[in-house]
Design a protein around this motif. Structure first.
Motif, PDB file in Angstrom:
ATOM      1  N   LEU A 165       0.824  -1.214   0.000  1.00 46.60           N
ATOM      2  CA  LEU A 165       0.000   0.000   0.000  1.00 46.60           C
ATOM      3  C   LEU A 165       0.854   1.258   0.000  1.00 46.60           C
ATOM      4  O   LEU A 165       1.893   1.300   0.658  1.00 46.60           O
ATOM      5  CB  LEU A 165      -0.898   0.043   1.239  1.00 46.60           C
ATOM      6  CG  LEU A 165      -1.868  -1.096   1.444  1.00 46.60           C
ATOM      7  CD1 LEU A 165      -1.279  -2.152   2.336  1.00 46.60           C
ATOM      8  CD2 LEU A 165      -3.154  -0.588   2.037  1.00 46.60           C
ATOM      9  N   SER A 166       0.371   2.266  -0.709  1.00 52.83           N
ATOM     10  CA  SER A 166       0.944   3.605  -0.642  1.00 52.83           C
ATOM     11  C   SER A 166      -0.109   4.613  -1.069  1.00 52.83           C
ATOM     12  O   SER A 166      -1.188   4.235  -1.536  1.00 52.83           O
ATOM     13  CB  SER A 166       2.180   3.731  -1.542  1.00 52.83           C
ATOM     14  OG  SER A 166       1.800   3.777  -2.899  1.00 52.83           O
ATOM     15  N   ILE A 167       0.213   5.890  -0.951  1.00 49.45           N
ATOM     16  CA  ILE A 167      -0.736   6.953  -1.273  1.00 49.45           C
ATOM     17  C   ILE A 167      -0.756   7.286  -2.765  1.00 49.45           C
ATOM     18  O   ILE A 167      -1.489   8.183  -3.181  1.00 49.45           O
ATOM     19  CB  ILE A 167      -0.463   8.229  -0.438  1.00 49.45           C
ATOM     20  CG1 ILE A 167       0.990   8.723  -0.577  1.00 49.45           C
ATOM     21  CG2 ILE A 167      -0.763   7.973   1.034  1.00 49.45           C
ATOM     22  CD1 ILE A 167       1.177   9.697  -1.680  1.00 49.45           C
ATOM     23  N   ASP A 168      -0.012   6.560  -3.562  1.00 47.84           N
ATOM     24  CA  ASP A 168       0.009   6.823  -5.000  1.00 47.84           C
ATOM     25  C   ASP A 168      -1.356   6.498  -5.625  1.00 47.84           C
ATOM     26  O   ASP A 168      -2.106   5.678  -5.111  1.00 47.84           O
ATOM     27  CB  ASP A 168       1.087   5.964  -5.667  1.00 47.84           C
ATOM     28  CG  ASP A 168       2.461   6.278  -5.129  1.00 47.84           C
ATOM     29  OD1 ASP A 168       3.021   7.315  -5.518  1.00 47.84           O
ATOM     30  OD2 ASP A 168       2.951   5.494  -4.297  1.00 47.84           O
ATOM     31  N   SER A 169      -1.642   7.108  -6.765  1.00 47.66           N
ATOM     32  CA  SER A 169      -2.906   6.883  -7.464  1.00 47.66           C
ATOM     33  C   SER A 169      -2.938   5.496  -8.105  1.00 47.66           C
ATOM     34  O   SER A 169      -1.898   4.892  -8.368  1.00 47.66           O
ATOM     35  CB  SER A 169      -3.104   7.943  -8.544  1.00 47.66           C
ATOM     36  OG  SER A 169      -2.149   7.761  -9.578  1.00 47.66           O
ATOM     37  N   SER A 191      -0.738   0.884 -11.256  1.00 41.90           N
ATOM     38  CA  SER A 191      -0.920  -0.049 -12.361  1.00 41.90           C
ATOM     39  C   SER A 191       0.332  -0.120 -13.235  1.00 41.90           C
ATOM     40  O   SER A 191       0.841  -1.205 -13.538  1.00 41.90           O
ATOM     41  CB  SER A 191      -2.133   0.380 -13.195  1.00 41.90           C
ATOM     42  OG  SER A 191      -2.323  -0.502 -14.266  1.00 41.90           O
ATOM     43  N   VAL A 192       0.846   1.032 -13.615  1.00 39.79           N
ATOM     44  CA  VAL A 192       2.050   1.071 -14.457  1.00 39.79           C
ATOM     45  C   VAL A 192       3.249   0.548 -13.678  1.00 39.79           C
ATOM     46  O   VAL A 192       4.043  -0.234 -14.205  1.00 39.79           O
ATOM     47  CB  VAL A 192       2.301   2.506 -14.985  1.00 39.79           C
ATOM     48  CG1 VAL A 192       3.629   2.587 -15.728  1.00 39.79           C
ATOM     49  CG2 VAL A 192       1.154   2.951 -15.881  1.00 39.79           C
ATOM     50  N   TRP A 193       3.370   0.956 -12.433  1.00 37.35           N
ATOM     51  CA  TRP A 193       4.500   0.530 -11.597  1.00 37.35           C
ATOM     52  C   TRP A 193       4.497  -0.990 -11.445  1.00 37.35           C
ATOM     53  O   TRP A 193       5.546  -1.634 -11.565  1.00 37.35           O
ATOM     54  CB  TRP A 193       4.404   1.219 -10.236  1.00 37.35           C
ATOM     55  CG  TRP A 193       5.615   1.142  -9.366  1.00 37.35           C
ATOM     56  CD1 TRP A 193       6.912   1.441  -9.692  1.00 37.35           C
ATOM     57  CD2 TRP A 193       5.646   0.773  -7.988  1.00 37.35           C
ATOM     58  NE1 TRP A 193       7.734   1.273  -8.609  1.00 37.35           N
ATOM     59  CE2 TRP A 193       6.981   0.871  -7.548  1.00 37.35           C
ATOM     60  CE3 TRP A 193       4.672   0.383  -7.076  1.00 37.35           C
ATOM     61  CZ2 TRP A 193       7.369   0.585  -6.246  1.00 37.35           C
ATOM     62  CZ3 TRP A 193       5.049   0.109  -5.769  1.00 37.35           C
ATOM     63  CH2 TRP A 193       6.389   0.205  -5.363  1.00 37.35           C
ATOM     64  N   LEU A 208      -2.078  -1.600  -3.550  1.00 38.67           N
ATOM     65  CA  LEU A 208      -3.291  -0.799  -3.404  1.00 38.67           C
ATOM     66  C   LEU A 208      -2.996   0.691  -3.333  1.00 38.67           C
ATOM     67  O   LEU A 208      -1.972   1.105  -2.789  1.00 38.67           O
ATOM     68  CB  LEU A 208      -4.044  -1.225  -2.144  1.00 38.67           C
ATOM     69  CG  LEU A 208      -4.286  -2.722  -1.962  1.00 38.67           C
ATOM     70  CD1 LEU A 208      -5.051  -2.976  -0.671  1.00 38.67           C
ATOM     71  CD2 LEU A 208      -5.005  -3.310  -3.152  1.00 38.67           C
ATOM     72  N   ALA A 209      -3.930   1.461  -3.869  1.00 41.02           N
ATOM     73  CA  ALA A 209      -3.811   2.918  -3.924  1.00 41.02           C
ATOM     74  C   ALA A 209      -4.626   3.563  -2.802  1.00 41.02           C
ATOM     75  O   ALA A 209      -5.854   3.583  -2.856  1.00 41.02           O
ATOM     76  CB  ALA A 209      -4.288   3.412  -5.286  1.00 41.02           C
ATOM     77  N   ASP A 210      -3.937   4.085  -1.804  1.00 39.46           N
ATOM     78  CA  ASP A 210      -4.564   4.810  -0.683  1.00 39.46           C
ATOM     79  C   ASP A 210      -4.583   6.301  -1.040  1.00 39.46           C
ATOM     80  O   ASP A 210      -4.032   7.143  -0.348  1.00 39.46           O
ATOM     81  CB  ASP A 210      -3.759   4.546   0.597  1.00 39.46           C
ATOM     82  CG  ASP A 210      -4.420   5.098   1.849  1.00 39.46           C
ATOM     83  OD1 ASP A 210      -5.614   5.450   1.805  1.00 39.46           O
ATOM     84  OD2 ASP A 210      -3.723   5.186   2.874  1.00 39.46           O
ATOM     85  N   PHE A 211      -5.224   6.598  -2.172  1.00 43.24           N
ATOM     86  CA  PHE A 211      -5.083   7.904  -2.808  1.00 43.24           C
ATOM     87  C   PHE A 211      -6.258   8.850  -2.587  1.00 43.24           C
ATOM     88  O   PHE A 211      -6.054  10.052  -2.399  1.00 43.24           O
ATOM     89  CB  PHE A 211      -4.861   7.687  -4.313  1.00 43.24           C
ATOM     90  CG  PHE A 211      -4.705   8.951  -5.108  1.00 43.24           C
ATOM     91  CD1 PHE A 211      -3.561   9.720  -4.990  1.00 43.24           C
ATOM     92  CD2 PHE A 211      -5.702   9.369  -5.978  1.00 43.24           C
ATOM     93  CE1 PHE A 211      -3.410  10.888  -5.717  1.00 43.24           C
ATOM     94  CE2 PHE A 211      -5.554  10.530  -6.717  1.00 43.24           C
ATOM     95  CZ  PHE A 211      -4.402  11.287  -6.587  1.00 43.24           C
ATOM     96  N   ASN A 212      -7.487   8.319  -2.641  1.00 42.59           N
ATOM     97  CA  ASN A 212      -8.628   9.233  -2.599  1.00 42.59           C
ATOM     98  C   ASN A 212      -9.690   8.713  -1.641  1.00 42.59           C
ATOM     99  O   ASN A 212     -10.331   7.714  -1.941  1.00 42.59           O
ATOM    100  CB  ASN A 212      -9.212   9.383  -4.004  1.00 42.59           C
ATOM    101  CG  ASN A 212     -10.263  10.462  -4.090  1.00 42.59           C
ATOM    102  OD1 ASN A 212     -10.378  11.297  -3.218  1.00 42.59           O
ATOM    103  ND2 ASN A 212     -11.045  10.426  -5.153  1.00 42.59           N
TER     104      ASN A 212
END
Length: 151
Positions: free
Chosen positions: A71-75, A80-82, A94-98
């Protein structure tokens, strides 16, 4: 440093998108152990090494009935690309973004001064209880063997 969730506490449930745009919640994994492996930011050296190490050791986690979630705050599009670039085919990231860092805040590891999470590993048992939690210095690569020992 943050005030990480304590061993013995109920792990807060969440719903986040993974690298494949699939909605993942902690409650999906009842009956399995779950490793929440927090990395501050995708596309950085230690975070890359951390996720690759988990991917390399996927079978060992699977043998111990453990699901690995990075998990990280990235979108989600960034994750997906990473994931494709790193060839992360087994673990979910997982994206902890929004809203930004909502889940990392619930686990007590969001850093307001950096706008990202700490580097941390949190193990959750089959019933959703925290059984191990550890914070790492931001530039320290977590030792997978140490995590596996906790299982």
């Amino acid at each position: 440093m943050a005030n990480i969730i304590k061993v013995g506490e109920k792990a807060p449930d969440f719903k986040l998108q993974d690298q494949s745009e699939k909605e993942i919640s902690l409650s999906l994994f009842k009956g399995k152990k779950v490793l929440l492996s927090w990395h501050p930011l995708a596309w950085t050296a230690v975070c890359t090494d951390q996720m690759r190490s988990l991917e390399r050791n996927f079978k060992q986690f699977e043998e111990k009935n453990t699901v690995v979630l990075g998990l990280s705050i990235d979108s989600q599009p960034s994750k997906s690309v990473w994931a494709r670039v790193l060839c992360l085919n087994n673990i979910k990231i997982l994206a902890d973004f929004n809203p930004l860092g909502e889940v990392s805040r619930k686990y007590g590891i969001f850093r307001e001064d950096r706008g990202s999470s700490e580097r941390a590993n949190i193990l959750i048992d089959e019933n959703g209880m925290v059984i191990w939690a550890k914070l790492y210095e931001i530039h320290t690569l977590p030792d997978v063997a140490e995590i596996l020992e906790q299982l």
